[in-house]
Design an enzyme around this catalytic site. Structure first.
Site, PDB file in Angstrom:
ATOM      1  CD  GLU A 117      -1.415  -0.555   3.600  1.00 40.20           C
ATOM      2  OE1 GLU A 117      -2.079  -1.603   3.562  1.00 40.20           O
ATOM      3  OE2 GLU A 117      -1.557   0.306   4.488  1.00 40.20           O
ATOM      4  CE  LYS A 119       6.082   5.417   6.026  1.00 38.87           C
ATOM      5  NZ  LYS A 119       5.912   6.831   6.326  1.00 38.87           N
ATOM      6  NE  ARG A 140       3.243   7.805  15.489  1.00 41.98           N
ATOM      7  CZ  ARG A 140       4.214   7.212  16.187  1.00 41.98           C
ATOM      8  NH1 ARG A 140       3.977   6.062  16.785  1.00 41.98           N
ATOM      9  NH2 ARG A 140       5.395   7.737  16.271  1.00 41.98           N
ATOM     10  CD  GLU A 177      -0.479   8.993   7.703  1.00 46.01           C
ATOM     11  OE1 GLU A 177      -0.764   7.956   8.349  1.00 46.01           O
ATOM     12  OE2 GLU A 177       0.612   9.578   7.797  1.00 46.01           O
ATOM     13  CB  CYS A 414       8.112  10.356 -38.166  1.00 48.01           C
ATOM     14  SG  CYS A 414       6.603   9.857 -37.333  1.00 48.01           S
ATOM     15  CB  CYS A 429       4.378   8.610 -32.883  1.00 50.92           C
ATOM     16  SG  CYS A 429       4.888   8.309 -34.586  1.00 50.92           S
ATOM     17  CB  CYS A 434       8.232   6.801 -35.391  1.00 49.26           C
ATOM     18  SG  CYS A 434       8.769   8.329 -34.607  1.00 49.26           S
TER      19      CYS A 434
HETATM   20 ZN    ZN Z   1       6.871   9.530 -34.999  1.00 52.03          ZN
END
Ligand code: ZN
Length: 672
Positions: A117, A119, A140, A177, A414, A429, A434
């Site tokens: 989990e 923090k 606390r 918390e 590109c 893209c 590319c």
């Molecule tokens: Zn590209």
């Protein structure tokens, strides 16, 4: 008093609590804020006409009107312990081994399940509910006694005044918390600036300061939130695991941290945690690590606690550093999968001993959500080894109008029109060829954890792709020294050495290749699991999605990704190319787990055997294709029980696991 007024009031309160839960716990509101405010308004009107019907748990009674004189000290029914910190994976694994050892010594050899989990970087509090009603909220403090902050906790909308349960437990101390989101801090600081007041430095400080204010109206003006992460003292709760506790909490109207997950092994948890670190920028609140807990409460009790901390939980913290600097510009980068991500160019700033010039902005939606504009003052953060990211904009320092940033519509490399990803958050893209995508793919392929081609650095990859010498992975293997020599910073000697290095990478074996291909969800561990079950690429490609999903630790999501990639035109062409280039696509025989009579079976050996030592028996299982495990679970296929078998035998019998003797074991091995 009229019966109908009482009924109407009860109905309105139920409706408001229902919508509170949709909003705060499930993050799925059904009505607009305006409609919600109208419900509260109607309730207020009715209560004003019938003051005798006002109860302290009514949603209208969140803000008490009188400040307290001082914070009273309260003793926690059970101490609020702190959790031990670790900063590295090695320490985590050492903790895991200790958990296994302590459980075994206590006679529990069930493998522990682990909860991962977030923090949250906030303020730990304890909320006491009696018969479902909030009666006390406390900080606390020193763990034994804290400050009574009930007057302030009542003003926090995500702290239910009444648990939404038909039969609430007589008593429960909910641990959690109090925190503030980054966007709420940005808005709060804008208000501070407008009022001529100093800004708050960070979310944690505001939360800690606000919750201890004497005047609840002042605390109520600070947008605080609450998340539940545990339970202290209780009666009649009847819950036996951390995961069951969270299910109960959500049901009761108590929010829990998003992205909480449970794992069958610590290794899997560590893999996921490592991925998750890079996703934390998505969150609107500060996280300074993870908390890992043994899920089962019976196992938690067996593990117990030291004087200071529980042994069943540990914090996996990141070293976190923050700095403030100005955003000089935003540019975009194209990743190996085509994802286009905006990157912040920063005025250089010192952060954790290095000069930072760039920070990730991840996606266009995040730029919009955080309202990041060129010229803004930003808070950037570096957590762990991840590249810095933008936490928030110091909007109160924005002195003039700054233009809103818009993402590009065409690929900057590109020119292909960009497309929105299926999840709608990222833009990509779509051009597989590319040059930016090729470059990133080749870079990853050559990297240390993948094919480990020494001498093939970023600059060189860029030249190889730009000159068109390399487009596909296989092109690397066709390179000749003569082609490399004319490249920048390449001589005769380095060219020959690179060709040699590339040649050597052919023999890395299937596990490395699978990792190098950058298939979604496939990292080194998954690659090893896949290759362990299907030791040649042909066998792996022939495996069905179901067969892949049946491999221990591989779920349907990974199976679908791997199967889809191998069956795609691109995947097939890539594999064919590598095969033709002479790249080894199997697991070397020495490392291979043979197919055999025990393939897919898990066996546990216990007691003393006559013809095998424990090691020999386990080696024989592996040679026959099986898995030798140290502990009995429902997933165990056979328990091989020798003389003086003890607790494992009892457990196997209880779970209905087949128990066999030595003779039957030899028969299974094909030796009988
Ligand atoms: Zn590209």
């Amino acid at each position: 008093m009229t019966a109908s007024a009482a009924t109407q009031i009860a109905r309105l309160r139920d409706q408001i609590r229902y919508h509170d839960r949709r909003y705060y716990v499930e993050a799925a509101p059904e009505i607009s804020d305006l409609e919600y405010d109208r419900l509260v308004e109607r309730l207020r009107d009715l209560e004003a006409k019938h003051p005798e019907l006002v109860t302290p748990d009514s949603p209208t009674q969140r803000i008490g009107d009188e400040p307290v004189d001082a914070l009273a000290s309260v003793r926690h029914r059970l101490p609020m312990m702190s959790i031990d910190n670790t900063y590295g994976v090695d320490d985590l694994r050492a903790w895991g081994r200790r958990v296994t050892k302590l459980l075994a010594e206590a006679g529990d050899d069930r493998p522990a399940r682990y909860v991962l989990e977030l923090k949250i970087d906030g303020v730990a509090v304890s909320l006491t509910y009696e018969a479902g009603k909030l009666v006390l909220a406390a900080t606390r403090g020193n763990g034994i006694t804290g400050d009574d902050i009930t007057h302030n906790a009542r003003t926090i909308d995500s702290v239910p005044l009444v648990l939404d349960l038909a039969e609430p437990p007589p008593l429960v101390e909910v641990r959690g918390e109090i925190y503030m989101t980054n966007s709420d801090l940005v808005a709060l600081n804008e208000r501070q600036a407008a009022a001529g007041l100093p800004p708050f430095a960070n979310t944690r400080n505001v939360a800690a300061g606000s919750i201890r204010l004497l005047d609840p109206r002042e605390c109520g003006s600070r947008p605080l939130k609450f998340l539940c992460h545990g339970v202290g003292d209780e009666t009649g709760l009847g819950i036996e695991s951390q995961t069951a506790l969270y299910a109960w909490a959500v049901n009761a109207g108590l929010p829990v941290a998003p992205r909480t997950e449970v794992f069958d092994s610590l290794d899997l948890l560590i893999d996921r945690g490592t991925e998750l670190i890079e996703e934390l920028h998505d969150l609107d609140f500060e996280v300074d690590g993870f908390v890992i807990k043994v899920d089962d409460f019976a196992q938690q009790r067996l593990l117990g606690a030291t004087a200071k901390s529980p042994r069943w939980a540990i914090a996996w913290k990141f070293e976190k550093f923050e700095a403030t600097t100005r955003l000089a510009g935003i540019r975009v980068q194209v990743g190996r999968g085509g994802t286009v991500t905006p990157v912040a160019d920063l005025e250089p700033v010192e952060l954790a001993g290095t000069t930072v010039r760039r920070a990730s902005l991840h996606n266009a939606e995040e730029v919009a959500r955080k309202d990041v504009r060129v010229g803004d003052v930003l808070v950037v953060e570096k957590a762990g080894k991840v590249i810095p990211h933008v936490v928030r904009v110091e909007k109160h320092l924005r002195t003039k109008r700054l233009p809103v940033w818009h993402p590009p519509v065409e690929c900057p490399e590109c020119g292909t029109p960009l497309v929105k990803d299926s999840d709608g958050v990222y833009i990509r893209c779509p051009n597989v060829d590319c040059p930016a995508r090729c470059r990133e793919r080749i870079r990853f392929f050559a990297s240390r954890g993948a094919m480990d081609i020494e001498g093939l650095g970023d600059k060189l990859v860029e030249q190889l792709v730009t000159t068109g010498l390399v487009r596909q992975y296989a092109d690397l293997y066709a390179l000749e020294a003569a082609q490399l020599e004319p490249l920048e910073r390449m001589g005769k000697k380095s060219a020959a050495s690179l060709v040699e290095q590339i040649e050597q990478s052919k023999d890395r074996g299937l596990v490395r290749v699978l990792n190098a291909l950058a298939i979604r969800h496939v990292g080194p561990r998954v690659a090893a699991l896949l290759a362990g079950r299907f030791p040649t690429i042909e066998k792996l490609a022939a495996a069905s999605e179901e067969e892949l999903a049946a491999i221990p630790e591989i779920g349907p999501v990974i199976a679908a990704s791997v199967h889809g990639w191998l069956a795609s035109d691109y995947g097939r062409a890539t594999i064919d190319g590598l095969r033709e280039a002479g790249v080894r696509l199997d697991v070397p025989a020495a490392e291979r787990v043979e197919e055999g009579p025990l393939t897919g079976k898990t066996l546990v050996v216990t007691g003393t055997l006559e013809r095998f030592s424990r090691q020999e028996a386990e080696a024989a299982i592996r040679q026959a294709g099986g898995r030798a495990s140290g502990s009995v679970s429902k997933k165990t296929d056979y328990l091989v029980a020798g003389a003086e078998a003890g607790s494992k035998l009892a457990k196997a019998t209880k779970l209905g696991v087949a128990v066999i003797d030595e003779a039957a074991f030899e028969k299974l091995l094909g030796r009988g």
